[in-house]
Design a protein around this motif. Sequence first.
Motif, PDB file in Angstrom:
ATOM      1  N   LEU A  20       0.834  -1.218   0.000  1.00 54.67           N
ATOM      2  CA  LEU A  20       0.000   0.000   0.000  1.00 54.67           C
ATOM      3  C   LEU A  20       0.862   1.259   0.000  1.00 54.67           C
ATOM      4  O   LEU A  20       0.556   2.240  -0.688  1.00 54.67           O
ATOM      5  CB  LEU A  20      -0.921  -0.009   1.231  1.00 54.67           C
ATOM      6  N   LEU A  21       1.944   1.230   0.786  1.00 54.72           N
ATOM      7  CA  LEU A  21       2.844   2.378   0.794  1.00 54.72           C
ATOM      8  C   LEU A  21       3.454   2.600  -0.579  1.00 54.72           C
ATOM      9  O   LEU A  21       3.582   3.742  -1.048  1.00 54.72           O
ATOM     10  CB  LEU A  21       3.941   2.148   1.840  1.00 54.72           C
ATOM     11  N   ASN A  22       3.811   1.509  -1.251  1.00 60.54           N
ATOM     12  CA  ASN A  22       4.363   1.621  -2.602  1.00 60.54           C
ATOM     13  C   ASN A  22       3.333   2.218  -3.565  1.00 60.54           C
ATOM     14  O   ASN A  22       3.662   3.075  -4.400  1.00 60.54           O
ATOM     15  CB  ASN A  22       4.825   0.247  -3.080  1.00 60.54           C
ATOM     16  N   LEU A  23       2.059   1.767  -3.449  1.00 53.41           N
ATOM     17  CA  LEU A  23       1.009   2.328  -4.306  1.00 53.41           C
ATOM     18  C   LEU A  23       0.827   3.833  -4.056  1.00 53.41           C
ATOM     19  O   LEU A  23       0.702   4.617  -5.002  1.00 53.41           O
ATOM     20  CB  LEU A  23      -0.313   1.594  -4.054  1.00 53.41           C
ATOM     21  N   ILE A  24       0.839   4.201  -2.789  1.00 51.15           N
ATOM     22  CA  ILE A  24       0.641   5.623  -2.462  1.00 51.15           C
ATOM     23  C   ILE A  24       1.794   6.468  -3.005  1.00 51.15           C
ATOM     24  O   ILE A  24       1.588   7.531  -3.601  1.00 51.15           O
ATOM     25  CB  ILE A  24       0.498   5.799  -0.942  1.00 51.15           C
ATOM     26  N   LEU A  25       3.028   5.961  -2.812  1.00 48.41           N
ATOM     27  CA  LEU A  25       4.186   6.710  -3.311  1.00 48.41           C
ATOM     28  C   LEU A  25       4.158   6.826  -4.831  1.00 48.41           C
ATOM     29  O   LEU A  25       4.448   7.905  -5.390  1.00 48.41           O
ATOM     30  CB  LEU A  25       5.481   6.038  -2.848  1.00 48.41           C
ATOM     31  N   ASN A  26       3.799   5.724  -5.506  1.00 47.00           N
ATOM     32  CA  ASN A  26       3.706   5.784  -6.980  1.00 47.00           C
ATOM     33  C   ASN A  26       2.631   6.767  -7.426  1.00 47.00           C
ATOM     34  O   ASN A  26       2.811   7.525  -8.389  1.00 47.00           O
ATOM     35  CB  ASN A  26       3.396   4.388  -7.534  1.00 47.00           C
ATOM     36  N   TYR A  27       1.511   6.753  -6.688  1.00 45.76           N
ATOM     37  CA  TYR A  27       0.400   7.646  -7.068  1.00 45.76           C
ATOM     38  C   TYR A  27       0.830   9.115  -6.991  1.00 45.76           C
ATOM     39  O   TYR A  27       0.640   9.889  -7.936  1.00 45.76           O
ATOM     40  CB  TYR A  27      -0.783   7.390  -6.134  1.00 45.76           C
ATOM     41  N   TYR A  28       1.448   9.470  -5.875  1.00 52.41           N
ATOM     42  CA  TYR A  28       1.843  10.870  -5.723  1.00 52.41           C
ATOM     43  C   TYR A  28       3.032  11.234  -6.606  1.00 52.41           C
ATOM     44  O   TYR A  28       3.127  12.350  -7.119  1.00 52.41           O
ATOM     45  CB  TYR A  28       2.169  11.158  -4.253  1.00 52.41           C
ATOM     46  N   THR A  29       3.962  10.269  -6.808  1.00 52.45           N
ATOM     47  CA  THR A  29       5.123  10.559  -7.657  1.00 52.45           C
ATOM     48  C   THR A  29       4.711  10.801  -9.092  1.00 52.45           C
ATOM     49  O   THR A  29       5.129  11.776  -9.740  1.00 52.45           O
ATOM     50  CB  THR A  29       6.135   9.400  -7.580  1.00 52.45           C
ATOM     51  N   VAL A  30       3.854   9.904  -9.628  1.00 47.97           N
ATOM     52  CA  VAL A  30       3.395  10.065 -11.010  1.00 47.97           C
ATOM     53  C   VAL A  30       2.548  11.334 -11.148  1.00 47.97           C
ATOM     54  O   VAL A  30       2.677  12.085 -12.121  1.00 47.97           O
ATOM     55  CB  VAL A  30       2.596   8.820 -11.449  1.00 47.97           C
ATOM     56  N   GLY A  31       1.660  11.562 -10.153  1.00 47.66           N
ATOM     57  CA  GLY A  31       0.839  12.769 -10.215  1.00 47.66           C
ATOM     58  C   GLY A  31       1.680  14.030 -10.252  1.00 47.66           C
ATOM     59  O   GLY A  31       1.430  14.944 -11.047  1.00 47.66           O
ATOM     60  N   ASN A  32       2.719  14.083  -9.393  1.00 47.44           N
ATOM     61  CA  ASN A  32       3.584  15.262  -9.369  1.00 47.44           C
ATOM     62  C   ASN A  32       4.362  15.406 -10.677  1.00 47.44           C
ATOM     63  O   ASN A  32       4.550  16.523 -11.180  1.00 47.44           O
ATOM     64  CB  ASN A  32       4.553  15.180  -8.194  1.00 47.44           C
ATOM     65  N   SER A  33       4.819  14.264 -11.222  1.00 45.86           N
ATOM     66  CA  SER A  33       5.563  14.330 -12.492  1.00 45.86           C
ATOM     67  C   SER A  33       4.678  14.855 -13.618  1.00 45.86           C
ATOM     68  O   SER A  33       5.102  15.713 -14.416  1.00 45.86           O
ATOM     69  CB  SER A  33       6.103  12.944 -12.851  1.00 45.86           C
TER      70      SER A  33
END
Length: 777
Positions: A20-33
């Motif tokens: 879940l932490l990995n999903l959250i980090l990917n979500y915010y990282t991709v969104g910010n990119s």
Amino acid sequence: MSIKQKLMMIMSVFVLGILLLNLILNYYTVGNSLQRDSQSKMLLAARQIEGSVERNRSISEKIRRQADYNLLMAARMAALQLNKDYRTITREDLEQASRMTDIVHISIIVREEGGFRIVESSDPRQKAEAELLTDTVARAAEDLLSGSQAHASGQSEAGADTFWSSPTTDSAKHYAYFEKWGMYSDHQRNYIIKVSFRDSAAQQLEAGPSLEDTLQQILKTDPRYLEITGIAPAAFSSSAQVDAAVRKAGSPGSSDTILFGTYTLNQWNEDSAAVEKAIRTGDSVMLDSRVQEKRVLKSFMPFYPEGRDPYVIRIVLDYQNISSLIQELLFSSIIISVVLLAVVICGIYVLAGYFTRPIQSILEKVNEMASGELDTRLDVKGKDELAQLGSRINVMANNLSLYTRWLKQMYEENRAVKDHLESVINQTADAICVTDTEDVVVRVNKAFEDLYGWDKQSVIGKRLNVIPEELKGEYEEQRQRLLEGESISSTESIHLRRDGSRVEVSISISPIYDEEDGINGFISVIRDMTGRNRMEELLRRSEKLTTVGQLAAGVAHEIRNPLTTLRGFLQLQQQTGLLNPKHIELMLSELNRINLIVGEFLILAKPQAVQFQKTDIRFILRDVISLLDSQAHLYGVEFETQITDQPVPVFCEENQLKQVFINLLKNAIEAMPGGGHIFIELCLSGENVKIVIKDEGTGMSPDVLAKLGEPFFTKKASGTGLGLMVSQRIIQSHNGLLDIESKEGEGTTVTILLPWAAHAENPGTAGAPEGELQSGV
């Protein structure tokens, strides 16, 4: 739940948390990119728009200058064709002059009383007006004729002070606002020539692609762009100006707020703050917002053109495409995570079975030990942690066997000691009562049953009401002290028996502590004091009779002298048969002296019962000072006071304290026959009220100071010596202290300490008759 199940659950939750932490980090990282990428593209588009704006401004300035020149030349040509008196000019003259220039309409403006009016025009759509001009045209005409520079921004550079042209406003669709006009006056004619472009002539000035074309091209190139707006920061700070600009949208050059583009996605409160921040910081501002139920990204980029006011380009981007990409990535990540979780759970199940088998074996042996089979031992193999655990369990089993045998032995010894202590407690003559912190009785002895009349079975587990109603406040204070860890020893009080009768007791109470030094109860040792108190009462009465006898002898001696004087005067009057007024005055004086001595003796021997009340002692002292102030002046004495401003309440009988202060202040006044100062101080000293009276009199020697307070000892010729004794008794009845210090030649200092009402208890009724029991501990 078994260890294996717990282990699987813990590991599964741990792995799930990581996924879940990995999903959250990917979500915010991709969104910010994606947001940063969109911001870069919007900045690039803004740069392109800035270039178009500057190019259009350059072309607009060139067209404005060309238009001003054409209008000036047309006005001068018309002036050559027209008469200098407007009354001789007709519409046909104006039309002919207009045809010669071929680009303008011509109007005649004349000054009248109170303003200007158009009297004739070559434009068939414009007729002569009866009303005066009140708009910009009238102000421009006034400036032109007067040579004023009030509208210098609209003055043509080519025409000097004979020509005035209207200002030009930039537009997104056109290079200039070509309802442009000018006014000409050579100051030799009685009218002003106004020239304005014809529609066909204005169209000849336009050329090249406009800013509006650039905006449309950008919007078509990237369909994610919803709106592009050019904002003037100064005008955008007003909501009313923005609303007016939105209503005028589409009118070329009609708004100084919305410089170009549209502003249909209106969020002024949010946008104005972003515009202000962008101009203040010089950096672009990005907002993630919702407009008309649609999530958007808004970028505000400031630009600072040289020589002109800064402006902000606002670009609104639809967030839908970014959201779609993020959702696709999130869905793919979830599928991968679910597969990984299933694989990990299977692996955990296999490993958990391998590790928990030795633990289950250990658990079976421990259960046998728990059931009492302490001779059970584990078969230990290997050197890992489980083998070490099994070895320590075997050691624990050996120790448990030893401790169990030792505990049985100690139990037998403790039971013998307990029986012995119970025998001692039950045989002691003092009553013993053990209670918990809530005053519930836990244990009592035989003496307690005999003293109070209750049997053990009827009191254990209950709260006894042995405190009289008038002493409950005092008991609660004692209980609070006990809860704070303080012990109470040998305190005398009154308790109630079972039948309601009262018994005088001496009680000592101590807290009982547990292993953690916490108070879990109290033990009270109670002794019946009835017999001892009766003996003490007999002794007090015997002592009192002795004291009264001594006082009576002194009173008899003091009264004998005035009686002898009275007898002498009466015998003299009997012999002479005459009444001498001087003799009568002397006899009355002697009688008053006898009355004073007897009155003070009665107060000392048996003071009357008075009711104590809570009173501010400052007022009592000030009343006495006011009362004696006149007498002090007669002796040349001045009072100097230092009295605290803080309220100083005490429990007292007001008249008795006044009597004390009067006695002390009169003594101080009479001790200074030559005058002087009496210093009076009233202040708080800890939990007491402190009153200090200091004079500058002759003072007293140590021998005289030692005899103060004895009956009929005085240094004054007319004194009785009882005043100070009465004062001391009054202060003692108020639970206070009176102290006297004196040095010969330096004066006397009297210090009185009384309990402050904020900490003291009401003493109750003073002067209770001898032999009556006073409530309290």
